[in-house]
Write a protein that holds these residues in place. Structure first.
Motif, PDB file in Angstrom:
ATOM      1  N   PRO A   4     -10.538   0.955   2.883  1.00 24.59           N
ATOM      2  CA  PRO A   4     -10.568  -0.143   3.856  1.00 24.59           C
ATOM      3  C   PRO A   4     -11.896  -0.889   3.908  1.00 24.59           C
ATOM      4  O   PRO A   4     -11.956  -2.024   4.400  1.00 24.59           O
ATOM      5  CB  PRO A   4     -10.269   0.546   5.178  1.00 24.59           C
ATOM      6  N   GLY A   5     -12.958  -0.271   3.384  1.00 27.52           N
ATOM      7  CA  GLY A   5     -14.257  -0.934   3.386  1.00 27.52           C
ATOM      8  C   GLY A   5     -14.475  -1.835   2.183  1.00 27.52           C
ATOM      9  O   GLY A   5     -15.511  -2.499   2.090  1.00 27.52           O
ATOM     10  N   ARG A   6     -13.508  -1.885   1.261  1.00 28.92           N
ATOM     11  CA  ARG A   6     -13.617  -2.715   0.059  1.00 28.92           C
ATOM     12  C   ARG A   6     -12.652  -3.882   0.141  1.00 28.92           C
ATOM     13  O   ARG A   6     -11.540  -3.765   0.644  1.00 28.92           O
ATOM     14  CB  ARG A   6     -13.267  -1.897  -1.187  1.00 28.92           C
ATOM     15  N   GLU A   7     -13.096  -5.042  -0.347  1.00 26.33           N
ATOM     16  CA  GLU A   7     -12.190  -6.177  -0.500  1.00 26.33           C
ATOM     17  C   GLU A   7     -11.439  -6.014  -1.816  1.00 26.33           C
ATOM     18  O   GLU A   7     -12.042  -5.935  -2.889  1.00 26.33           O
ATOM     19  CB  GLU A   7     -12.962  -7.497  -0.495  1.00 26.33           C
TER      20      GLU A   7
ATOM     21  N   LEU B 199      -3.341  -5.546   6.781  1.00 21.34           N
ATOM     22  CA  LEU B 199      -4.252  -5.079   5.740  1.00 21.34           C
ATOM     23  C   LEU B 199      -5.237  -6.208   5.408  1.00 21.34           C
ATOM     24  O   LEU B 199      -5.091  -6.932   4.432  1.00 21.34           O
ATOM     25  CB  LEU B 199      -3.437  -4.676   4.504  1.00 21.34           C
ATOM     26  N   ALA B 200      -6.260  -6.316   6.208  1.00 24.18           N
ATOM     27  CA  ALA B 200      -7.161  -7.468   6.143  1.00 24.18           C
ATOM     28  C   ALA B 200      -8.048  -7.479   4.904  1.00 24.18           C
ATOM     29  O   ALA B 200      -8.630  -8.520   4.576  1.00 24.18           O
ATOM     30  CB  ALA B 200      -8.035  -7.505   7.394  1.00 24.18           C
TER      31      ALA B 200
ATOM     32  N   LEU C   8      -1.947  -2.526  -3.393  1.00 27.75           N
ATOM     33  CA  LEU C   8      -1.867  -2.271  -1.952  1.00 27.75           C
ATOM     34  C   LEU C   8      -2.379  -0.877  -1.612  1.00 27.75           C
ATOM     35  O   LEU C   8      -3.093  -0.684  -0.618  1.00 27.75           O
ATOM     36  CB  LEU C   8      -0.422  -2.420  -1.476  1.00 27.75           C
ATOM     37  N   ARG C   9      -2.022   0.091  -2.427  1.00 30.13           N
ATOM     38  CA  ARG C   9      -2.473   1.465  -2.176  1.00 30.13           C
ATOM     39  C   ARG C   9      -3.990   1.558  -2.216  1.00 30.13           C
ATOM     40  O   ARG C   9      -4.612   2.224  -1.366  1.00 30.13           O
ATOM     41  CB  ARG C   9      -1.853   2.402  -3.217  1.00 30.13           C
ATOM     42  N   ILE C  10      -4.609   0.895  -3.195  1.00 34.94           N
ATOM     43  CA  ILE C  10      -6.071   0.917  -3.297  1.00 34.94           C
ATOM     44  C   ILE C  10      -6.694   0.291  -2.053  1.00 34.94           C
ATOM     45  O   ILE C  10      -7.692   0.788  -1.514  1.00 34.94           O
ATOM     46  CB  ILE C  10      -6.519   0.186  -4.569  1.00 34.94           C
TER      47      ILE C  10
END
Length: 371
Positions: free
Chosen positions: A132-135, A162-163, A125-127
């Motif tokens: 935010p630009g990475r899946e 957190l999409a 979750l932290r990562i």
């Protein structure tokens, strides 16, 4: 429990061993399966098998979720990183498990895939928050014990919106796997039931073992005296011709288990119709998938991949070992082509696998256990 030494007391172990030896019928064999790899390691680490009479032998079962994960799921995880460019987060044991083409997540990372070893769902979750630009996909695995943390992470991700976070779910269920082993006619006389799993699900889900298969089952703690006391309880049931579920691990396990954790799992997951287990084949209703309410966080739906069928390495007896049909030393690859430094099967890769236990705690002692 005040001190762990209470469950490793030498004198008490000797007295328990003498009691077991006195109560074992010298005219019959006792084959007791420990389902959990933690028990396998306790048996070898503390020399429990060597304290048993010759006619009593422990049979090693599925062991751990890494051991029963089919290679195709490793292939899918690698494909997630290579075809969809996701950041894949998972636990250390999974990094070295070979897939269908013998590639591992470690190798995929060396070849450029973004694969990261984490210690908890919270690390994943932290990562996802920091990038935010990475899946970010969490490769979730485990029996019932490790399922609640995944459920917590999914509820957090939904609350935070957190999409870019999703889960590749491989959580599996213990009772259906045990039922599948027994349905195949496993040659066992009693079962040492898992400890940690039972703290969550309780003792009630094992009722089918004595009711349908007329076998005794004792929920056993992980310490050597736990295992020995549970063994004595099984011996007494076998001698008396009775079959019921007993709970040796009463300091941690109840009949109903952890209701709060069960409710959490019921909110976040639902039972899959079928799931393939390594060594056991497809077992109905034996694994979990994300509930429809969490479909947006389901990596299998968001990043579909198709992988070719897989086969075990030639000569690898991992499936038979998982079913309790063979010992690691009966595999011609054990200690030669398959070692912890170069594992071919998941039973050697996983720290809780039977092959790893035989290797770690003495291959010569393993030969004694075959007597």
């Amino acid at each position: 429990m005040k001190y762990v030494d209470e469950f490793r007391d030498h004198d008490l172990a000797q007295r328990l061993a003498a009691t077991i030896a006195a109560e074992v019928d010298p005219g019959r064999d006792y084959r007791l399966m420990e389902f959990c790899g933690g028990h396998t390691h306790a048996i070898f680490r503390y020399g429990v098998q060597q304290l048993m009479p010759p006619r009593l032998r422990f049979v090693h079962g599925p062991g751990c979720p890494v051991c029963v994960l089919p290679m195709a799921r490793i292939d899918q995880a690698i494909a997630l990183t290579e075809r969809h460019g996701v950041t894949l987060c998972t636990y250390g044991d999974l990094m070295r498990v070979p897939g269908g083409d013998r590639r591992t997540l470690f190798q995929a990372r060396a070849e450029g895939a973004d694969v990261r070893m984490v210690y908890s769902t919270q690390d994943a979750l932290r990562i996802a928050r920091e990038q935010p630009g990475r899946e970010v996909v969490f490769f979730a695995i485990g029996f019932e014990t490790t399922t609640p943390p995944t459920a917590v992470a999914l509820e957090q991700a939904r609350t935070e919106g957190l999409a870019n976070f999703s889960v590749f779910c491989n959580h599996v269920l213990t009772p259906p796997a045990l039922a599948a082993i027994l349905a195949e006619g496993a040659r066992i006389d009693g079962i040492l039931g898992p400890s940690h799993v039972s703290t969550l699900i309780g003792t009630a889900p094992y009722a089918f073992v004595p009711e349908q298969h007329r076998l005794p089952l004792v929920i056993a703690g992980f310490e050597p005296l736990d295992v020995m006391q549970s063994t004595l309880m099984l011996v007494r049931q076998i001698n008396a011709g009775t079959a019921r579920v007993e709970n040796q691990y009463r300091r941690a396990v109840s009949e109903t288990g952890n209701r709060k954790a069960q409710a959490l799992m019921a909110r976040v997951f639902r039972v899959r119709e079928r799931f393939a287990w390594r060594g056991l084949g497809e077992i109905p209703e034996s694994a979990l998938e994300l509930a429809p309410e969490f479909a947006a966080f389901d990596a299998e739906r968001r990043f579909p991949v198709a992988c070719a069928p897989t086969r075990e390495a030639r000569g690898c007896e991992c499936p038979a070992i998982l079913r309790g049909e063979k010992r690691p030393t009966e595999c011609r690859l054990f200690g030669t082509g398959c070692t912890p430094a170069h594992p071919l099967g998941a039973c050697m890769v996983s720290s809780e696998g039977a092959c790893a236990a035989y290797w770690s705690y003495g291959r010569t002692r393993a030969q004694v256990a075959t007597g």
